[in-house]
Motif scaffolding. Structure first.
Motif, PDB file in Angstrom:
ATOM      1  N   ALA A  64     -18.406  11.749  -9.397  1.00  0.00           N
ATOM      2  CA  ALA A  64     -18.730  10.346  -9.108  1.00  0.00           C
ATOM      3  C   ALA A  64     -19.478  10.297  -7.784  1.00  0.00           C
ATOM      4  CB  ALA A  64     -17.472   9.489  -9.039  1.00  0.00           C
ATOM      5  N   PHE A  65     -20.138   9.167  -7.517  1.00  0.00           N
ATOM      6  CA  PHE A  65     -20.761   8.978  -6.216  1.00  0.00           C
ATOM      7  C   PHE A  65     -20.784   7.496  -5.884  1.00  0.00           C
ATOM      8  CE2 PHE A  65     -24.174   8.720  -9.275  1.00  0.00           C
ATOM      9  CZ  PHE A  65     -25.086   7.798  -8.776  1.00  0.00           C
ATOM     10  N   MET A  66     -20.857   7.201  -4.601  1.00  0.00           N
ATOM     11  CA  MET A  66     -20.826   5.815  -4.132  1.00  0.00           C
ATOM     12  C   MET A  66     -22.100   5.491  -3.377  1.00  0.00           C
ATOM     13  SD  MET A  66     -18.138   3.976  -1.508  1.00  0.00           S
ATOM     14  CE  MET A  66     -16.914   3.695  -2.792  1.00  0.00           C
ATOM     15  N   VAL A  67     -22.624   4.293  -3.641  1.00  0.00           N
ATOM     16  CA  VAL A  67     -23.793   3.797  -2.915  1.00  0.00           C
ATOM     17  C   VAL A  67     -23.620   2.312  -2.617  1.00  0.00           C
ATOM     18  CG1 VAL A  67     -25.448   5.438  -3.897  1.00  0.00           C
ATOM     19  CG2 VAL A  67     -25.034   3.263  -5.067  1.00  0.00           C
ATOM     20  N   ASN A  68     -24.403   1.846  -1.665  1.00  0.00           N
ATOM     21  CA  ASN A  68     -24.554   0.421  -1.456  1.00  0.00           C
ATOM     22  C   ASN A  68     -25.363  -0.141  -2.630  1.00  0.00           C
ATOM     23  OD1 ASN A  68     -26.013  -2.079  -0.420  1.00  0.00           O
ATOM     24  ND2 ASN A  68     -24.715  -1.632   1.336  1.00  0.00           N
ATOM     25  N   LYS A  69     -25.014  -1.319  -3.080  1.00  0.00           N
ATOM     26  CA  LYS A  69     -25.732  -1.924  -4.217  1.00  0.00           C
ATOM     27  C   LYS A  69     -27.244  -1.991  -3.963  1.00  0.00           C
ATOM     28  CE  LYS A  69     -21.897  -4.902  -5.730  1.00  0.00           C
ATOM     29  NZ  LYS A  69     -21.431  -6.303  -5.884  1.00  0.00           N
ATOM     30  N   GLY A  70     -27.621  -2.171  -2.710  1.00  0.00           N
ATOM     31  CA  GLY A  70     -29.030  -2.276  -2.378  1.00  0.00           C
ATOM     32  C   GLY A  70     -29.802  -0.994  -2.577  1.00  0.00           C
ATOM     33  N   ASP A 114     -11.159   4.728  -2.386  1.00  0.00           N
ATOM     34  CA  ASP A 114      -9.924   4.542  -1.629  1.00  0.00           C
ATOM     35  C   ASP A 114     -10.226   4.104  -0.197  1.00  0.00           C
ATOM     36  OD1 ASP A 114      -8.248   5.255  -3.757  1.00  0.00           O
ATOM     37  OD2 ASP A 114      -8.422   7.373  -3.283  1.00  0.00           O
ATOM     38  N   VAL A 115     -11.266   4.684   0.403  1.00  0.00           N
ATOM     39  CA  VAL A 115     -11.640   4.298   1.764  1.00  0.00           C
ATOM     40  C   VAL A 115     -12.088   2.841   1.786  1.00  0.00           C
ATOM     41  CG1 VAL A 115     -13.274   4.709   3.652  1.00  0.00           C
ATOM     42  CG2 VAL A 115     -12.204   6.640   2.474  1.00  0.00           C
ATOM     43  N   ILE A 116     -12.910   2.468   0.816  1.00  0.00           N
ATOM     44  CA  ILE A 116     -13.383   1.076   0.754  1.00  0.00           C
ATOM     45  C   ILE A 116     -12.221   0.125   0.485  1.00  0.00           C
ATOM     46  CG2 ILE A 116     -14.892  -0.527  -0.471  1.00  0.00           C
ATOM     47  CD1 ILE A 116     -16.385   1.461   1.292  1.00  0.00           C
ATOM     48  N   ASN A 117     -11.338   0.486  -0.446  1.00  0.00           N
ATOM     49  CA  ASN A 117     -10.201  -0.372  -0.760  1.00  0.00           C
ATOM     50  C   ASN A 117      -9.266  -0.531   0.434  1.00  0.00           C
ATOM     51  OD1 ASN A 117     -11.197  -0.595  -3.352  1.00  0.00           O
ATOM     52  ND2 ASN A 117      -9.769   0.859  -4.259  1.00  0.00           N
ATOM     53  N   MET A 118      -9.021   0.570   1.158  1.00  0.00           N
ATOM     54  CA  MET A 118      -8.149   0.495   2.327  1.00  0.00           C
ATOM     55  C   MET A 118      -8.821  -0.278   3.460  1.00  0.00           C
ATOM     56  SD  MET A 118      -5.430   1.842   1.211  1.00  0.00           S
ATOM     57  CE  MET A 118      -5.949   1.363  -0.460  1.00  0.00           C
ATOM     58  N   TYR A 119     -10.132  -0.141   3.576  1.00  0.00           N
ATOM     59  CA  TYR A 119     -10.886  -0.921   4.561  1.00  0.00           C
ATOM     60  C   TYR A 119     -10.721  -2.414   4.272  1.00  0.00           C
ATOM     61  CZ  TYR A 119     -15.004  -2.570   7.203  1.00  0.00           C
ATOM     62  OH  TYR A 119     -15.845  -3.227   8.063  1.00  0.00           O
ATOM     63  N   ALA A 120     -10.849  -2.790   3.012  1.00  0.00           N
ATOM     64  CA  ALA A 120     -10.738  -4.202   2.638  1.00  0.00           C
ATOM     65  C   ALA A 120      -9.334  -4.745   2.904  1.00  0.00           C
ATOM     66  CB  ALA A 120     -11.111  -4.378   1.172  1.00  0.00           C
ATOM     67  N   LYS A 121      -8.319  -3.930   2.695  1.00  0.00           N
ATOM     68  CA  LYS A 121      -6.933  -4.407   2.825  1.00  0.00           C
ATOM     69  C   LYS A 121      -6.390  -4.269   4.241  1.00  0.00           C
ATOM     70  CE  LYS A 121      -2.369  -4.190   0.721  1.00  0.00           C
ATOM     71  NZ  LYS A 121      -1.571  -3.758  -0.449  1.00  0.00           N
ATOM     72  N   TYR A 122      -6.699  -3.150   4.899  1.00  0.00           N
ATOM     73  CA  TYR A 122      -6.082  -2.855   6.191  1.00  0.00           C
ATOM     74  C   TYR A 122      -7.048  -2.904   7.374  1.00  0.00           C
ATOM     75  CZ  TYR A 122      -2.014  -1.059   3.605  1.00  0.00           C
ATOM     76  OH  TYR A 122      -0.910  -0.916   2.794  1.00  0.00           O
ATOM     77  N   GLY A 123      -8.349  -2.840   7.121  1.00  0.00           N
ATOM     78  CA  GLY A 123      -9.300  -2.775   8.208  1.00  0.00           C
ATOM     79  C   GLY A 123      -9.678  -1.350   8.549  1.00  0.00           C
ATOM     80  N   ALA A 124     -10.049  -1.097   9.795  1.00  0.00           N
ATOM     81  CA  ALA A 124     -10.489   0.226  10.233  1.00  0.00           C
ATOM     82  C   ALA A 124     -10.091   0.417  11.690  1.00  0.00           C
ATOM     83  CB  ALA A 124     -12.001   0.379  10.061  1.00  0.00           C
ATOM     84  N   MET A 125     -10.093   1.686  12.101  1.00  0.00           N
ATOM     85  CA  MET A 125      -9.808   2.016  13.498  1.00  0.00           C
ATOM     86  C   MET A 125     -10.733   3.126  13.969  1.00  0.00           C
ATOM     87  SD  MET A 125      -5.614   1.985  13.686  1.00  0.00           S
ATOM     88  CE  MET A 125      -5.635   2.213  15.476  1.00  0.00           C
ATOM     89  N   PRO A 126     -11.040   3.178  15.257  1.00  0.00           N
ATOM     90  CA  PRO A 126     -11.766   4.335  15.766  1.00  0.00           C
ATOM     91  C   PRO A 126     -10.813   5.526  15.816  1.00  0.00           C
ATOM     92  CG  PRO A 126     -11.138   2.898  17.577  1.00  0.00           C
ATOM     93  CD  PRO A 126     -10.740   2.192  16.309  1.00  0.00           C
ATOM     94  N   VAL A 139     -17.378  -2.530  12.954  1.00  0.00           N
ATOM     95  CA  VAL A 139     -17.952  -1.790  11.819  1.00  0.00           C
ATOM     96  C   VAL A 139     -18.915  -2.690  11.048  1.00  0.00           C
ATOM     97  CG1 VAL A 139     -17.480  -0.416   9.773  1.00  0.00           C
ATOM     98  CG2 VAL A 139     -15.860  -0.381  11.693  1.00  0.00           C
ATOM     99  N   GLY A 140     -18.429  -3.841  10.634  1.00  0.00           N
ATOM    100  CA  GLY A 140     -19.308  -4.871  10.099  1.00  0.00           C
ATOM    101  C   GLY A 140     -19.875  -4.654   8.713  1.00  0.00           C
ATOM    102  N   ILE A 141     -19.233  -3.793   7.903  1.00  0.00           N
ATOM    103  CA  ILE A 141     -19.720  -3.647   6.529  1.00  0.00           C
ATOM    104  C   ILE A 141     -18.970  -4.601   5.612  1.00  0.00           C
ATOM    105  CG2 ILE A 141     -20.297  -1.210   6.922  1.00  0.00           C
ATOM    106  CD1 ILE A 141     -17.811  -1.042   4.631  1.00  0.00           C
ATOM    107  N   ASN A 142     -19.580  -4.918   4.485  1.00  0.00           N
ATOM    108  CA  ASN A 142     -18.953  -5.762   3.465  1.00  0.00           C
ATOM    109  C   ASN A 142     -18.503  -4.865   2.319  1.00  0.00           C
ATOM    110  OD1 ASN A 142     -18.211  -7.536   1.473  1.00  0.00           O
ATOM    111  ND2 ASN A 142     -20.201  -8.531   1.295  1.00  0.00           N
ATOM    112  N   PRO A 143     -17.195  -4.697   2.109  1.00  0.00           N
ATOM    113  CA  PRO A 143     -16.728  -3.779   1.062  1.00  0.00           C
ATOM    114  C   PRO A 143     -17.191  -4.150  -0.341  1.00  0.00           C
ATOM    115  CG  PRO A 143     -14.895  -5.050   1.969  1.00  0.00           C
ATOM    116  CD  PRO A 143     -16.065  -5.288   2.860  1.00  0.00           C
ATOM    117  N   GLU A 144     -17.578  -5.410  -0.530  1.00  0.00           N
ATOM    118  CA  GLU A 144     -18.043  -5.847  -1.845  1.00  0.00           C
ATOM    119  C   GLU A 144     -19.413  -5.267  -2.198  1.00  0.00           C
ATOM    120  OE1 GLU A 144     -16.242  -7.614  -3.990  1.00  0.00           O
ATOM    121  OE2 GLU A 144     -14.592  -7.613  -2.552  1.00  0.00           O
ATOM    122  N   GLU A 145     -20.108  -4.703  -1.215  1.00  0.00           N
ATOM    123  CA  GLU A 145     -21.460  -4.202  -1.462  1.00  0.00           C
ATOM    124  C   GLU A 145     -21.500  -2.765  -1.986  1.00  0.00           C
ATOM    125  OE1 GLU A 145     -23.706  -4.587   2.104  1.00  0.00           O
ATOM    126  OE2 GLU A 145     -23.766  -6.781   2.040  1.00  0.00           O
TER     127      GLU A 145
END
Length: 383
Positions: A365-371, A108-120, A198-204
């Motif tokens: 479940a758990f989430m990781v970067n593809k790398g 959900d965090v990644i999906n919302m980041y992709a759609k809405y962005g992020a804020m401090p 932030v500079g992350i790629n949600p696709e990763e």
């Protein structure tokens, strides 16, 4: 997380402190860190089921560090606010047959980041009515009432205003999202902040789990009530889960982790979680009282045992945390270092030591970067 059966963070914390506490536990464990990756300060989610947002935003902050960026405390409630808006849409589309509440998943965090962005966090705290910590019960009740009224469809056709009405309830408690804000003297929108700071790629980022009732190395639905967006996870073998986490940590990646923490052998106060060799119901009083006094033997975990616990609701989707390192006790047994979001209130100032057996048995479940995924497993799942 924490949306199931109306469980709250406070309920789990109180239960953990009352039931699973040994005064001399810390003195009887001798932990030696093997890997301890950089992470930001411990936070407190307050009276809200937003562990999924706190843990995954903490994870993204560590990703910023890994990428050589200056970490920023991200607004956990900005992610949550947008997820609540989107969840409301799905609730109405599903005619009310969808789990409501504060709960969510790392995706959900990644999906919302992709759609809405992020804020401090400094630009959007979510503390809009004088509280110093999250307190969401009243907002959740009103939000649910609005959505239930919409589902009843009293006009025989949905108006174009119900989404505005639902968002207005949320924003009256959390605050309206500003179109622009200033951070370190520069003006941003949420999307430009996500891209430039932030500079992350949600696709990763990918989520994984392990179930015996679906083919391995394919995607399967994460069948938990708080998966309101119906996202899928990569299904890997049980031992692959810890192999992936180990590989991630060794390569400098942290892990966003979801698990059941209702076990008697999960002690927040003592900061230790493991799977005892003997069931709690079969322990005598002396064994119970010494559960967290030094390392103990553990039960052998099998894929079948793991699946049975999930199918019987013994493993439920009730908390999310952030794995930031690897340690070992005085016997050489390895534990993951886990950052929580209940404040720095336990023996290890907000962190826990969790055995690999606990992770194998109780992970949802758990989430990781593809790398972070070992090459052989990455090829099998096609990432």
């Amino acid at each position: 997380m924490l949306g199931m059966n109306n469980i709250s963070a406070q309920d789990i914390l109180v239960n953990s402190l009352k039931v699973n506490a040994s005064d001399n536990s810390k003195e009887s464990f001798k932990f030696t860190d093997i890997i301890n990756l950089a992470n930001t300060s411990v936070k407190n989610q307050g009276s809200s089921g937003t562990c999924w947002s706190y843990s995954t935003n903490s994870y993204l902050e560590s990703e910023m560090i890994r990428l050589g960026k200056q970490p920023v405390e991200l607004s956990q409630i900005f992610s949550a606010r947008n997820a609540y808006v989107e969840k409301g849409k799905n609730y109405v589309r599903m005619h009310g047959s969808l789990n409501l509440g504060d709960g969510g998943e790392p995706h959900d965090v990644i999906n919302m980041y992709a759609k809405y962005g992020a804020m401090p966090r400094e630009a959007y705290t979510g503390l809009n009515y004088g509280t110093s910590k999250n307190k969401f019960a009243e907002m959740a009740a009103l939000s649910k009432a609005v959505l239930e009224a919409v589902v009843k469809n009293p006009n025989d056709e949905l108006t174009p205003n119900w989404e505005k009405a639902h968002a207005a309830v949320i924003d009256s408690y959390l605050g309206a999202v500003p179109e622009t804000f200033t951070f370190k003297g520069k003006n941003y929108t949420p999307k430009s902040f996500a891209k430039e700071v932030v500079g992350i790629n949600p696709e990763e980022y990918v989520e994984l789990s392990s179930f015996t009732d679906a083919p391995y190395y394919t995607k399967t639905m994460l069948m938990v009530p708080d998966n309101w967006s119906f996202d899928q996870v990569y299904n890997v073998k049980m031992d692959d889960m810890t192999n992936i986490i180990d590989n991630a940590l060794k390569k400098g990646y942290t892990v966003a982790w979801c698990a059941d923490v209702s076990e008697k052998s999960f002690s927040w106060k003592n900061g230790v979680a493991y799977i005892p060799a003997k069931k709690y119901e079969e322990m005598n009083s002396q064994e119970i009282n010494s559960m967290f006094v030094g390392p103990k033997p553990e039960m052998e975990i099998t894929p079948e045992l793991r699946q049975k616990a999930f199918d019987n609701y013994q493993t439920t989707d009730d908390h999310a945390m952030h794995i930031v390192g690897l340690s070992k006790d005085q016997t050489g047994k390895e534990y993951y270092i886990v950052k929580n979001s209940w404040g720095a209130t336990n023996d290890y100032k907000g962190y826990l030591y969790v055995t690999k057996n606990y992770v194998k048995y109780k992970t949802t479940a758990f989430m990781v970067n593809k790398g972070a995924i070992p090459t052989d497993i990455a090829k099998k799942i096609g990432v």
